[in-house]
Design a protein around this motif. Structure first.
Motif, PDB file in Angstrom:
ATOM      1  N   GLU A  83       0.800  -1.175   0.137  1.00  0.00           N
ATOM      2  CA  GLU A  83      -0.077  -0.049   0.005  1.00  0.00           C
ATOM      3  C   GLU A  83       0.857   1.374  -0.082  1.00  0.00           C
ATOM      4  O   GLU A  83       0.541   2.332  -0.672  1.00  0.00           O
ATOM      5  N   SER A  84       1.950   1.179   0.893  1.00  0.00           N
ATOM      6  CA  SER A  84       2.774   2.227   0.724  1.00  0.00           C
ATOM      7  C   SER A  84       3.369   2.646  -0.499  1.00  0.00           C
ATOM      8  O   SER A  84       3.666   3.951  -0.605  1.00  0.00           O
ATOM      9  N   ALA A  85       3.660   1.718  -1.330  1.00  0.00           N
ATOM     10  CA  ALA A  85       4.548   2.001  -2.505  1.00  0.00           C
ATOM     11  C   ALA A  85       3.496   2.627  -3.438  1.00  0.00           C
ATOM     12  O   ALA A  85       3.849   3.693  -4.314  1.00  0.00           O
ATOM     13  N   LYS A  86       2.356   2.065  -3.557  1.00  0.00           N
ATOM     14  CA  LYS A  86       1.148   2.706  -4.303  1.00  0.00           C
ATOM     15  C   LYS A  86       0.848   4.148  -4.024  1.00  0.00           C
ATOM     16  O   LYS A  86       0.752   5.000  -4.685  1.00  0.00           O
ATOM     17  N   GLU A  87       0.748   4.211  -2.513  1.00  0.00           N
ATOM     18  CA  GLU A  87       0.801   5.748  -2.253  1.00  0.00           C
ATOM     19  C   GLU A  87       1.766   6.645  -2.760  1.00  0.00           C
ATOM     20  O   GLU A  87       1.574   7.921  -3.141  1.00  0.00           O
ATOM     21  N   GLN A  88       3.039   6.321  -2.485  1.00  0.00           N
ATOM     22  CA  GLN A  88       4.236   7.000  -2.776  1.00  0.00           C
ATOM     23  C   GLN A  88       4.236   7.209  -4.235  1.00  0.00           C
ATOM     24  O   GLN A  88       4.611   8.449  -4.661  1.00  0.00           O
ATOM     25  N   PHE A  89       3.769   6.307  -4.983  1.00  0.00           N
ATOM     26  CA  PHE A  89       3.959   6.515  -6.577  1.00  0.00           C
ATOM     27  C   PHE A  89       2.877   7.588  -6.880  1.00  0.00           C
ATOM     28  O   PHE A  89       3.250   8.425  -7.803  1.00  0.00           O
ATOM     29  N   ALA A  90       1.705   7.500  -6.329  1.00  0.00           N
ATOM     30  CA  ALA A  90       0.479   8.320  -6.662  1.00  0.00           C
ATOM     31  C   ALA A  90       0.963   9.793  -6.054  1.00  0.00           C
ATOM     32  O   ALA A  90       0.677  10.851  -7.002  1.00  0.00           O
ATOM     33  N   GLU A  91       1.739  10.185  -5.095  1.00  0.00           N
ATOM     34  CA  GLU A  91       2.206  11.350  -4.762  1.00  0.00           C
ATOM     35  C   GLU A  91       3.289  11.777  -5.743  1.00  0.00           C
ATOM     36  O   GLU A  91       3.340  13.001  -6.129  1.00  0.00           O
ATOM     37  N   SER A  92       4.359  10.941  -6.250  1.00  0.00           N
ATOM     38  CA  SER A  92       5.184  11.167  -7.261  1.00  0.00           C
ATOM     39  C   SER A  92       4.548  11.663  -8.470  1.00  0.00           C
ATOM     40  O   SER A  92       5.011  12.775  -8.829  1.00  0.00           O
ATOM     41  N   LEU A  93       3.645  10.934  -8.955  1.00  0.00           N
ATOM     42  CA  LEU A  93       2.777  11.202 -10.243  1.00  0.00           C
ATOM     43  C   LEU A  93       2.344  12.686 -10.017  1.00  0.00           C
ATOM     44  O   LEU A  93       2.514  13.564 -11.004  1.00  0.00           O
ATOM     45  N   GLU A  94       1.645  12.971  -8.864  1.00  0.00           N
ATOM     46  CA  GLU A  94       0.938  14.172  -8.797  1.00  0.00           C
ATOM     47  C   GLU A  94       2.117  15.371  -8.766  1.00  0.00           C
ATOM     48  O   GLU A  94       1.808  16.224  -9.262  1.00  0.00           O
ATOM     49  N   ARG A  95       3.159  15.296  -8.269  1.00  0.00           N
ATOM     50  CA  ARG A  95       3.997  16.431  -8.039  1.00  0.00           C
ATOM     51  C   ARG A  95       4.775  16.364  -9.598  1.00  0.00           C
ATOM     52  O   ARG A  95       5.021  17.845 -10.046  1.00  0.00           O
TER      53      ARG A  95
END
Length: 282
Positions: A83-95
């Motif tokens: 779950e943390s990997a998916k969350e971190q990816f979403a944040e990178s994509l947004e940035r």
């Protein structure tokens, strides 16, 4: 020499790219914009660099079509779970303000010093990345700083073979055995710290070879890496250096020159080991 290679998943990546470590804020944005406006297509960043937003702005400011670019970012080592990997990816994509990432890497593997079950931590993060790839949010998935032991453990559960292993690779420290192993597994190798934290510039051998070819020491180091069929991502925020680093496809090092650089004594090693990162990290 080709300026691109095909990864094991069929995707094409430039052999020479632009690194952005320590390139932040407006300076980072302008460096990315300038690089992309001067024929670079591969851009490398990471969540821990804290510059994904600046990189995203540089990409937008360049005006280059998204499908002409190859953007890499990375999952930091304290977030190696599903779950943390998916969350971190979403944040990178947004940035980054992008719809997808061309290459997403596990930045450092979990190890026994920091995870009770390091094999499972890496496997869980990889499973999340495989799902994101299947959903079209990532084109290629890979790893960074993985030794053979980490790769072999990952192979036990992975459905998708890593496309790339990004490692420290430069004159004086190029992890020959690991590179050979990756090649047997059809995993491309990508170099970080190609100029050995600047130590190459004072090396007499490299200066003599550079003079022979009427090139800079940096260009000789980059060419040596490319002739090992290794992708390289030099970083700079200086326009002159950014342009200079591109000019490495118009000369060739001899077999003797390659061998002499191969056998240089240890130099410029970062001291960073995937099995030794401490409990208290950034």
């Amino acid at each position: 020499m080709s300026k691109h290679i095909i990864l094991n998943d069929g995707n094409k990546i430039p052999m020479l790219g632009f690194g952005t470590y320590k390139s932040t804020d407006q300076e980072g944005t302008e460096a990315v914009r300038f690089a992309l406006s001067n024929d670079y297509q591969l851009i490398d960043t990471a969540a821990i660099y804290k510059n994904e937003a600046a990189v995203g702005k540089g990409i937008k400011a360049s005006g280059i079509n998204r499908d002409e670019l190859f953007v890499t970012t990375k999952l930091w080592r304290t977030h190696l779970g599903y779950e943390s990997a998916k969350e971190q990816f979403a944040e990178s994509l947004e940035r980054l303000q992008l719809d997808y990432i061309d290459l997403y890497l596990i930045h450092w593997p979990a190890n026994a010093k920091n995870y009770e079950n390091w094999q499972q931590a890496n496997a869980d993060a990889w499973k999340a990345m495989e799902k994101l790839q299947a959903e079209g949010k990532i084109k290629s998935i890979g790893v960074s700083n993985f030794w053979q032991e980490h790769l072999e453990a990952l192979f036990q559960t992975a459905k998708v073979r890593p496309s790339i292993n990004q490692i420290e690779f430069h004159p004086g420290y190029w992890q020959k055995d690991l590179v050979a192993y990756c090649k047997t597994q059809n995993i491309a190798v990508e170099s970080w710290s190609p100029l050995a934290r600047g130590e190459v510039f004072e090396n007499d051998l490299l200066k003599r070879i550079a003079a022979t070819h009427q090139k800079s020491v940096a260009q000789v180091c980059l060419r040596w890496i490319l002739q090992h069929n290794v992708i390289v991502i030099p970083k700079s925020t200086t326009n002159k250096r950014i342009l200079e680093n591109r000019e490495v496809f118009d000369f060739e090092l001899s077999a003797e020159e390659m061998d002499r650089i191969d056998h240089m004594p240890k130099m410029g090693f970062s001291g960073e080991s995937p099995n030794m990162w401490p409990d208290s990290v950034e």
